[in-house]
Design a protein around this motif. Structure first.
Motif, PDB file in Angstrom:
ATOM      1  N   LEU A 209      15.542   9.996  44.205  1.00 60.33           N
ATOM      2  CA  LEU A 209      16.957   9.895  43.855  1.00 60.33           C
ATOM      3  C   LEU A 209      17.285  10.871  42.731  1.00 60.33           C
ATOM      4  O   LEU A 209      16.597  10.909  41.713  1.00 60.33           O
ATOM      5  CB  LEU A 209      17.306   8.471  43.425  1.00 60.33           C
ATOM      6  N   LYS A 210      18.308  11.646  42.919  1.00 59.96           N
ATOM      7  CA  LYS A 210      18.730  12.625  41.917  1.00 59.96           C
ATOM      8  C   LYS A 210      20.238  12.534  41.713  1.00 59.96           C
ATOM      9  O   LYS A 210      20.968  12.084  42.588  1.00 59.96           O
ATOM     10  CB  LYS A 210      18.380  14.057  42.363  1.00 59.96           C
ATOM     11  N   VAL A 211      20.677  12.976  40.552  1.00 61.91           N
ATOM     12  CA  VAL A 211      22.116  13.102  40.305  1.00 61.91           C
ATOM     13  C   VAL A 211      22.514  14.510  40.705  1.00 61.91           C
ATOM     14  O   VAL A 211      22.046  15.483  40.122  1.00 61.91           O
ATOM     15  CB  VAL A 211      22.456  12.839  38.832  1.00 61.91           C
ATOM     16  N   LYS A 212      23.348  14.609  41.710  1.00 54.32           N
ATOM     17  CA  LYS A 212      23.776  15.931  42.188  1.00 54.32           C
ATOM     18  C   LYS A 212      25.212  15.849  42.696  1.00 54.32           C
ATOM     19  O   LYS A 212      25.515  15.084  43.600  1.00 54.32           O
ATOM     20  CB  LYS A 212      22.857  16.430  43.298  1.00 54.32           C
ATOM     21  N   PHE A 213      26.071  16.644  42.060  1.00 54.98           N
ATOM     22  CA  PHE A 213      27.472  16.704  42.480  1.00 54.98           C
ATOM     23  C   PHE A 213      27.767  18.091  43.038  1.00 54.98           C
ATOM     24  O   PHE A 213      27.152  19.075  42.636  1.00 54.98           O
ATOM     25  CB  PHE A 213      28.409  16.455  41.290  1.00 54.98           C
ATOM     26  N   SER A 214      28.733  18.179  43.921  1.00 57.01           N
ATOM     27  CA  SER A 214      29.206  19.484  44.374  1.00 57.01           C
ATOM     28  C   SER A 214      30.717  19.439  44.493  1.00 57.01           C
ATOM     29  O   SER A 214      31.320  18.362  44.566  1.00 57.01           O
ATOM     30  CB  SER A 214      28.561  19.884  45.704  1.00 57.01           C
ATOM     31  N   LEU A 215      31.312  20.607  44.499  1.00 58.72           N
ATOM     32  CA  LEU A 215      32.773  20.725  44.499  1.00 58.72           C
ATOM     33  C   LEU A 215      33.223  21.639  45.624  1.00 58.72           C
ATOM     34  O   LEU A 215      32.645  22.715  45.836  1.00 58.72           O
ATOM     35  CB  LEU A 215      33.238  21.280  43.149  1.00 58.72           C
ATOM     36  N   VAL A 216      34.251  21.229  46.348  1.00 56.19           N
ATOM     37  CA  VAL A 216      34.883  22.091  47.355  1.00 56.19           C
ATOM     38  C   VAL A 216      36.380  22.124  47.072  1.00 56.19           C
ATOM     39  O   VAL A 216      36.948  21.144  46.587  1.00 56.19           O
ATOM     40  CB  VAL A 216      34.625  21.598  48.802  1.00 56.19           C
ATOM     41  N   ARG A 217      36.983  23.246  47.343  1.00 50.83           N
ATOM     42  CA  ARG A 217      38.426  23.399  47.146  1.00 50.83           C
ATOM     43  C   ARG A 217      39.126  23.385  48.505  1.00 50.83           C
ATOM     44  O   ARG A 217      38.665  23.992  49.465  1.00 50.83           O
ATOM     45  CB  ARG A 217      38.728  24.698  46.396  1.00 50.83           C
ATOM     46  N   LEU A 218      40.241  22.671  48.557  1.00 49.06           N
ATOM     47  CA  LEU A 218      40.972  22.502  49.818  1.00 49.06           C
ATOM     48  C   LEU A 218      42.443  22.846  49.627  1.00 49.06           C
ATOM     49  O   LEU A 218      43.131  22.239  48.813  1.00 49.06           O
ATOM     50  CB  LEU A 218      40.825  21.054  50.301  1.00 49.06           C
ATOM     51  N   THR A 369      32.534  25.310  45.058  1.00 46.22           N
ATOM     52  CA  THR A 369      32.057  25.598  43.722  1.00 46.22           C
ATOM     53  C   THR A 369      30.765  24.878  43.453  1.00 46.22           C
ATOM     54  O   THR A 369      30.222  24.225  44.305  1.00 46.22           O
ATOM     55  CB  THR A 369      33.094  25.207  42.670  1.00 46.22           C
ATOM     56  N   THR A 370      30.338  24.971  42.235  1.00 45.24           N
ATOM     57  CA  THR A 370      29.004  24.522  41.875  1.00 45.24           C
ATOM     58  C   THR A 370      28.610  23.149  42.332  1.00 45.24           C
ATOM     59  O   THR A 370      29.367  22.216  42.269  1.00 45.24           O
ATOM     60  CB  THR A 370      28.861  24.480  40.336  1.00 45.24           C
ATOM     61  N   PRO A 371      27.344  23.005  42.772  1.00 48.68           N
ATOM     62  CA  PRO A 371      26.797  21.703  43.076  1.00 48.68           C
ATOM     63  C   PRO A 371      26.515  20.954  41.804  1.00 48.68           C
ATOM     64  O   PRO A 371      26.127  21.542  40.831  1.00 48.68           O
ATOM     65  CB  PRO A 371      25.495  22.009  43.817  1.00 48.68           C
ATOM     66  N   VAL A 372      26.644  19.652  41.863  1.00 53.15           N
ATOM     67  CA  VAL A 372      26.305  18.815  40.724  1.00 53.15           C
ATOM     68  C   VAL A 372      25.706  17.514  41.195  1.00 53.15           C
ATOM     69  O   VAL A 372      25.858  17.127  42.313  1.00 53.15           O
ATOM     70  CB  VAL A 372      27.552  18.504  39.886  1.00 53.15           C
ATOM     71  N   ALA A 373      25.079  16.783  40.310  1.00 56.55           N
ATOM     72  CA  ALA A 373      24.352  15.593  40.690  1.00 56.55           C
ATOM     73  C   ALA A 373      25.204  14.420  41.071  1.00 56.55           C
ATOM     74  O   ALA A 373      26.298  14.279  40.626  1.00 56.55           O
ATOM     75  CB  ALA A 373      23.477  15.188  39.538  1.00 56.55           C
ATOM     76  N   ALA A 374      24.633  13.535  41.864  1.00 58.54           N
ATOM     77  CA  ALA A 374      25.337  12.304  42.209  1.00 58.54           C
ATOM     78  C   ALA A 374      24.426  11.272  42.789  1.00 58.54           C
ATOM     79  O   ALA A 374      23.308  11.526  43.085  1.00 58.54           O
ATOM     80  CB  ALA A 374      26.450  12.619  43.178  1.00 58.54           C
ATOM     81  N   GLY A 375      24.928  10.060  43.042  1.00 59.18           N
ATOM     82  CA  GLY A 375      24.120   8.980  43.562  1.00 59.18           C
ATOM     83  C   GLY A 375      24.770   8.269  44.718  1.00 59.18           C
ATOM     84  O   GLY A 375      25.646   8.801  45.334  1.00 59.18           O
ATOM     85  N   THR A 376      24.325   7.033  45.054  1.00 59.82           N
ATOM     86  CA  THR A 376      24.908   6.297  46.178  1.00 59.82           C
ATOM     87  C   THR A 376      25.485   4.949  45.807  1.00 59.82           C
ATOM     88  O   THR A 376      25.793   4.711  44.668  1.00 59.82           O
ATOM     89  CB  THR A 376      23.871   6.088  47.276  1.00 59.82           C
TER      90      THR A 376
END
Length: 409
Positions: A209-218, A369-376
């Motif tokens: 399990l890792k913290v990973k976030f990501s961003l997309v623009r719409l 844009t940049t990926p970042v951490a996240a969970g469930t």
């Protein structure tokens, strides 16, 4: 004699109250919200109503069939079900009322509503029954990309819905990119207890399990994403404004949008709060009591989410976001076995879960844009969940009885 009796009752009631409190505490879960949501929370089905007069033509029936369990919706596991209404054949009074609200005479006419569980009465979309509209409803490149990342373990995929003001949109994107990177480094996931692991409450090795976030623009003008844009904009009451502002939606679990951050509300504090909620441990609540709303996504979640061999066992009640409630979720994909997720045919109500995801590069008019951490996330076994209110009510009754008897004694 009376005092002895009162003392005995007093001790018994105190013991019972203590047991109730222990049982309530035992409902807690150490699995991060984002992870449990991915593994256990079934996506609720969207409701599609098709109004027509007289029998549908063969092409029209073919369009409706795409939304059924036997059609495209079922084959791609889209969380949607369809109901048809012949306005010339004694229509259901509730459906007739819905039809009158459309203020149109065009038929066949399609109306899309959020899942019943969302308690959101705002229509997602309404318009003529056409293949292009059904295609847009059932899936889009960006929704597939989001699903792909969630299945791969992203804590959340943040969708920045652009306002059209480039300066404002770029500023919001920069704020999100920087702060999500900060959270990726600084957020700590809860330690999952051995008991929860033994009970199969997490289906992968906790070390993975890792913290990973990501961003997309719409962009709101992206044609293939038109229906997805409508889902986001109608997810809360006050999101449609005369002067559009950039909006950020963290999407986690099986395509659940947490809530919207708008304009100046896209700042470090609100981003931190969302990240903390998603990565915190489960609590004893119900999915429906948590903030957020499911998006319509064609993804075979149960086939794609990684599972440990010993994880297929009954689950105790679990809770969702810290400070909020959660709802029971079954451990099966919304194929034929899940009531809520089965798509339906004409005049009945079916639904199904979602299908496979595409690569980020396949997303048109969407900037990443940049990926970042996240969970469930977390979910609840419906039978066990029923015990919680019973236990709480019993505790209150016992405590009240103890208090009254104690005062009389």
């Amino acid at each position: 004699m009376r005092r002895n009796h009162g003392g005995t009752v007093d001790r018994l009631l105190k013991t019972a109250v203590a047991l109730v409190l222990v049982a309530v505490v035992a409902e807690a879960c150490s699995v991060p919200v984002f992870r449990y949501a991915l593994e256990r929370w079934q996506a609720d089905p969207y409701e599609v109503f098709v109004f027509h007069r007289g029998p549908l033509t063969a092409p029209q029936q073919g369009q409706v069939d795409r939304l059924t369990r036997e059609g495209e919706a079922g084959k791609t596991f889209a969380n949607v079900r369809v109901t048809t209404c012949d306005l010339d054949n004694e229509p259901d009074p509730d459906l007739l009322q819905l039809w009158k609200a459309q203020q149109t005479e065009t038929t066949p006419w399609m109306v899309v509503h959020y899942p019943v569980a969302s308690r959101n009465p705002t229509p997602v979309w309404k318009g003529p029954l056409e293949d292009s509209n059904i295609t847009s409803l059932l899936g889009s490149p960006l929704r597939k990309t989001i699903a792909d990342r969630l299945v791969k373990g992203h804590t959340a995929v943040w969708v920045l819905l652009e306002s059209g003001d480039k300066a404002a949109d770029d500023k919001a994107a920069a704020t999100l990119t920087t702060r999500l990177a900060h959270l990726e480094t600084n957020l700590k996931l809860p330690e999952i207890s051995e008991e929860d692991i033994a009970q199969g409450l997490v289906l992968i090795d906790p070390e993975d399990l890792k913290v990973k976030f990501s961003l997309v623009r719409l962009s709101r003008k992206t044609v293939p994403e038109a229906m997805f844009v409508e889902m986001l904009l109608s997810s809360e009451e006050d999101l449609r404004q005369d002067k559009p502002l950039p909006m950020a939606f963290p999407i986690f679990g099986r395509g659940r949008a947490l809530y919207a951050l708008i304009g100046k509300g896209i700042n470090n504090d609100t981003i931190d709060a969302a990240g903390t909620d998603l990565t915190g441990p489960c609590t004893c609540t119900v999915k429906e009591q948590n903030p957020g709303i499911d998006m319509l996504m064609p993804v075979a979640w149960d086939e794609l989410v990684e599972r440990l061999p010993e994880a297929d066992k009954p689950l105790p009640p679990l809770v969702g976001l810290t400070g909020f409630g959660e709802e029971p979720a079954t451990n099966q994909q919304g194929s034929a076995t899940d009531k809520n997720d089965e798509p339906a045919e004409t005049s009945s109500q079916p639904a199904t879960p979602t299908d496979d995801p595409p690569a980020a590069s396949a997303v048109p008019a969407v900037e990443e844009t940049t990926p970042v951490a996240a969970g469930t996330t977390t979910s609840v076994s419906s039978n066990n969940f029923l015990l919680l209110p019973i236990i709480l009510i019993a505790g209150v009754v016992l405590f009240g009885t103890w208090f009254v008897i104690g005062r009389k004694g």
